[in-house]
Design a protein around this motif. Structure first.
Motif, PDB file in Angstrom:
ATOM      1  N   PRO A  66      15.558 -66.603 -37.283  1.00 11.04           N
ATOM      2  CA  PRO A  66      15.569 -65.570 -38.325  1.00 11.04           C
ATOM      3  C   PRO A  66      15.699 -66.061 -39.756  1.00 11.04           C
ATOM      4  O   PRO A  66      15.299 -65.352 -40.685  1.00 11.04           O
ATOM      5  CB  PRO A  66      16.771 -64.699 -37.935  1.00 11.04           C
ATOM      6  N   ASP A  67      16.248 -67.258 -39.954  1.00  7.50           N
ATOM      7  CA  ASP A  67      16.460 -67.713 -41.327  1.00  7.50           C
ATOM      8  C   ASP A  67      16.681 -69.222 -41.335  1.00  7.50           C
ATOM      9  O   ASP A  67      16.966 -69.831 -40.296  1.00  7.50           O
ATOM     10  CB  ASP A  67      17.658 -66.997 -41.956  1.00  7.50           C
ATOM     11  N   PRO A  68      16.551 -69.857 -42.505  1.00  6.63           N
ATOM     12  CA  PRO A  68      16.723 -71.317 -42.594  1.00  6.63           C
ATOM     13  C   PRO A  68      18.117 -71.794 -42.229  1.00  6.63           C
ATOM     14  O   PRO A  68      18.302 -72.983 -41.945  1.00  6.63           O
ATOM     15  CB  PRO A  68      16.405 -71.612 -44.072  1.00  6.63           C
ATOM     16  N   ASP A  85      23.095 -72.535 -31.289  1.00  8.97           N
ATOM     17  CA  ASP A  85      23.893 -71.368 -30.884  1.00  8.97           C
ATOM     18  C   ASP A  85      23.019 -70.115 -30.797  1.00  8.97           C
ATOM     19  O   ASP A  85      23.183 -69.285 -29.889  1.00  8.97           O
ATOM     20  CB  ASP A  85      25.033 -71.137 -31.877  1.00  8.97           C
ATOM     21  N   HIS A  86      22.079 -69.983 -31.738  1.00  6.94           N
ATOM     22  CA  HIS A  86      21.172 -68.832 -31.729  1.00  6.94           C
ATOM     23  C   HIS A  86      20.280 -68.858 -30.488  1.00  6.94           C
ATOM     24  O   HIS A  86      20.072 -67.817 -29.834  1.00  6.94           O
ATOM     25  CB  HIS A  86      20.315 -68.857 -32.997  1.00  6.94           C
ATOM     26  N   LEU A  87      19.766 -70.020 -30.139  1.00  8.59           N
ATOM     27  CA  LEU A  87      18.922 -70.130 -28.950  1.00  8.59           C
ATOM     28  C   LEU A  87      19.722 -69.840 -27.682  1.00  8.59           C
ATOM     29  O   LEU A  87      19.221 -69.182 -26.757  1.00  8.59           O
ATOM     30  CB  LEU A  87      18.295 -71.519 -28.886  1.00  8.59           C
ATOM     31  N   ASN A  88      20.952 -70.306 -27.624  1.00 14.98           N
ATOM     32  CA  ASN A  88      21.797 -70.029 -26.464  1.00 14.98           C
ATOM     33  C   ASN A  88      22.146 -68.552 -26.368  1.00 14.98           C
ATOM     34  O   ASN A  88      22.196 -67.982 -25.266  1.00 14.98           O
ATOM     35  CB  ASN A  88      23.064 -70.876 -26.514  1.00 14.98           C
ATOM     36  N   THR A 100      12.202 -62.838 -17.327  1.00 15.88           N
ATOM     37  CA  THR A 100      11.743 -64.077 -16.711  1.00 15.88           C
ATOM     38  C   THR A 100      11.042 -64.994 -17.695  1.00 15.88           C
ATOM     39  O   THR A 100      10.592 -66.077 -17.326  1.00 15.88           O
ATOM     40  CB  THR A 100      10.768 -63.776 -15.560  1.00 15.88           C
ATOM     41  N   SER A 101      10.938 -64.558 -18.973  1.00 12.83           N
ATOM     42  CA  SER A 101      10.175 -65.335 -19.945  1.00 12.83           C
ATOM     43  C   SER A 101      10.690 -65.083 -21.350  1.00 12.83           C
ATOM     44  O   SER A 101      10.893 -63.935 -21.737  1.00 12.83           O
ATOM     45  CB  SER A 101       8.687 -64.952 -19.863  1.00 12.83           C
ATOM     46  N   ILE A 102      10.892 -66.155 -22.110  1.00 10.32           N
ATOM     47  CA  ILE A 102      11.176 -66.070 -23.537  1.00 10.32           C
ATOM     48  C   ILE A 102       9.991 -66.669 -24.274  1.00 10.32           C
ATOM     49  O   ILE A 102       9.649 -67.827 -24.078  1.00 10.32           O
ATOM     50  CB  ILE A 102      12.453 -66.842 -23.927  1.00 10.32           C
ATOM     51  N   GLY A 103       9.354 -65.858 -25.109  1.00 10.15           N
ATOM     52  CA  GLY A 103       8.243 -66.334 -25.912  1.00 10.15           C
ATOM     53  C   GLY A 103       8.537 -66.153 -27.387  1.00 10.15           C
ATOM     54  O   GLY A 103       9.591 -65.639 -27.775  1.00 10.15           O
ATOM     55  N   GLY A 104       7.583 -66.574 -28.215  1.00  3.14           N
ATOM     56  CA  GLY A 104       7.738 -66.381 -29.648  1.00  3.14           C
ATOM     57  C   GLY A 104       7.908 -67.677 -30.403  1.00  3.14           C
ATOM     58  O   GLY A 104       8.010 -68.768 -29.825  1.00  3.14           O
ATOM     59  N   PRO A 105       7.973 -67.587 -31.722  1.00  2.00           N
ATOM     60  CA  PRO A 105       8.085 -68.774 -32.586  1.00  2.00           C
ATOM     61  C   PRO A 105       9.538 -69.195 -32.797  1.00  2.00           C
ATOM     62  O   PRO A 105      10.062 -69.132 -33.908  1.00  2.00           O
ATOM     63  CB  PRO A 105       7.433 -68.297 -33.886  1.00  2.00           C
ATOM     64  N   PHE A 106      10.178 -69.643 -31.746  1.00  2.22           N
ATOM     65  CA  PHE A 106      11.581 -70.050 -31.849  1.00  2.22           C
ATOM     66  C   PHE A 106      11.681 -71.534 -32.206  1.00  2.22           C
ATOM     67  O   PHE A 106      12.497 -72.275 -31.673  1.00  2.22           O
ATOM     68  CB  PHE A 106      12.354 -69.717 -30.568  1.00  2.22           C
ATOM     69  N   HIS A 107      10.814 -71.937 -33.158  1.00  2.00           N
ATOM     70  CA  HIS A 107      10.802 -73.335 -33.594  1.00  2.00           C
ATOM     71  C   HIS A 107      11.247 -73.507 -35.039  1.00  2.00           C
ATOM     72  O   HIS A 107      11.883 -74.489 -35.376  1.00  2.00           O
ATOM     73  CB  HIS A 107       9.413 -73.944 -33.405  1.00  2.00           C
ATOM     74  N   ALA A 108      10.880 -72.585 -35.930  1.00  2.00           N
ATOM     75  CA  ALA A 108      11.209 -72.701 -37.345  1.00  2.00           C
ATOM     76  C   ALA A 108      11.269 -71.306 -37.950  1.00  2.00           C
ATOM     77  O   ALA A 108      10.612 -70.385 -37.447  1.00  2.00           O
ATOM     78  CB  ALA A 108      10.162 -73.550 -38.074  1.00  2.00           C
ATOM     79  N   PRO A 109      12.042 -71.120 -39.014  1.00  2.00           N
ATOM     80  CA  PRO A 109      12.142 -69.789 -39.630  1.00  2.00           C
ATOM     81  C   PRO A 109      10.802 -69.331 -40.198  1.00  2.00           C
ATOM     82  O   PRO A 109      10.138 -70.070 -40.928  1.00  2.00           O
ATOM     83  CB  PRO A 109      13.190 -69.971 -40.728  1.00  2.00           C
ATOM     84  N   ILE A 110      10.405 -68.099 -39.856  1.00  2.00           N
ATOM     85  CA  ILE A 110       9.129 -67.551 -40.312  1.00  2.00           C
ATOM     86  C   ILE A 110       9.168 -67.339 -41.825  1.00  2.00           C
ATOM     87  O   ILE A 110      10.139 -66.823 -42.379  1.00  2.00           O
ATOM     88  CB  ILE A 110       8.832 -66.216 -39.605  1.00  2.00           C
ATOM     89  N   GLY A 111       8.096 -67.767 -42.491  1.00  2.00           N
ATOM     90  CA  GLY A 111       7.977 -67.532 -43.922  1.00  2.00           C
ATOM     91  C   GLY A 111       8.731 -68.507 -44.790  1.00  2.00           C
ATOM     92  O   GLY A 111       8.770 -68.346 -46.010  1.00  2.00           O
TER      93      GLY A 111
END
Length: 286
Positions: A66-68, A85-88, A100-111
């Motif tokens: 969600p944020d940097p 902690d956010h990912l956990n 059964t599935s977590i998708g999305g851009p959980f790699h870097a803060p959007i924007g």
């Protein structure tokens, strides 16, 4: 193939008043719903799970960084730990949801743009976090499908070529890639070749039109894509993703400033029919 619909078309936070939306998804012929996990507690998602069980709907989820201040690839150990902690937290919520599935851009803060592409150190730090995340999710029966975004939304991963290299860096069988037709329409010179290139890593397909409206009304060639996926043996979740402008926070995040579908009934029923009929009709090339 299982068919789902992303509920970001209704809200960024799905609560019990959205039971009517669950019922609409069931009546339209979806096998499940993709729940945005952006806020809330495991207890909240456990309540949603009970409603979904009553309707016989399966569930997947989507999440973001969600944020940097919660960047899992940050060089700052304190920020990186908040990212972990956010990912956990997201895994905890998904376990409660029965996802059964977590998708999305959980790699870097959007924007958030540092003015360059990802550095080698940034990629490696994030990959180590994602490896541990994939292992924990695997122990709970939850698959990860990381989503590359177009260059206007992130600097971290934009193409399937980058995504495959990153998945190999993470090096965990439970870590997959999400292919989103909207982002691919922007970034890939050959979207079909890109889909074929990730055949060994593809976890979830997001069916999203080039304008993010109702699939089938725009430019994306879904029939050819489905043919490619069938030839490659894909048999997992296909999730419809469309956005409207009814929710200001979502409009700001997705840059959607006008109505892209007349109502939810039209979106749900027309999208489900488009995907089901097209998937059934296309045949792999001999």
């Amino acid at each position: 193939m299982k068919l789902g619909i992303n509920l970001l078309c209704t809200s960024g936070f799905i609560d019990t008043p959205h039971v009517e939306v669950f019922e609409l998804a069931k009546s339209a012929g979806f096998d499940g719903v993709e729940i945005p996990v952006m806020s809330g507690t495991p207890e909240h998602y456990a309540r949603l799970s009970r409603f979904l069980d009553q309707l016989g709907l399966e569930r997947t989820s989507t999440m973001i960084i969600p944020d940097p201040d919660r960047d899992p690839g940050s060089a700052d150990p304190a920020i990186r730990q908040r990212g972990i902690d956010h990912l956990n937290w997201a895994i905890d919520c998904n376990e409660a949801l029965g996802s059964t599935s977590i998708g999305g851009p959980f790699h870097a803060p959007i924007g958030h743009f540092p003015g360059r592409g990802p550095t080698e150190d940034e990629l490696q730090r994030c990959a180590e976090v994602h490896h541990d995340m994939a292992q924990r999710a695997f122990s709970l029966g939850i698959q990860l499908s990381l989503e590359p975004l177009n260059r206007f939304e992130t600097h971290f991963l934009n193409t399937m070529e980058q995504a495959v290299a990153y998945a190999e860096r993470v090096d965990h069988p439970n870590f997959k890639i999400m292919y989103d037709t909207f982002h691919a329409h922007i970034e890939e010179q050959d979207p079909l070749a890109a889909a074929h290139a990730i055949r060994d890593h593809l976890g979830v397909l997001h069916v999203s039109e080039n304008d993010r409206g109702i699939p089938g009304r725009g430019q994306v060639d879904f029939a050819s894509l489905f043919r490619t996926l069938k030839q490659d043996g894909f048999d997992n979740w296909i999730v419809v993703e469309a956005f409207g402008n009814a929710l200001p926070e979502l409009s700001a995040a997705t840059r959607v400033w006008r109505p892209l579908f007349p109502d939810l009934h039209t979106l749900f029923h027309e999208s489900a029919e488009l995907v089901r009929s097209t998937w059934t009709e296309v045949k792999p090339n001999k």
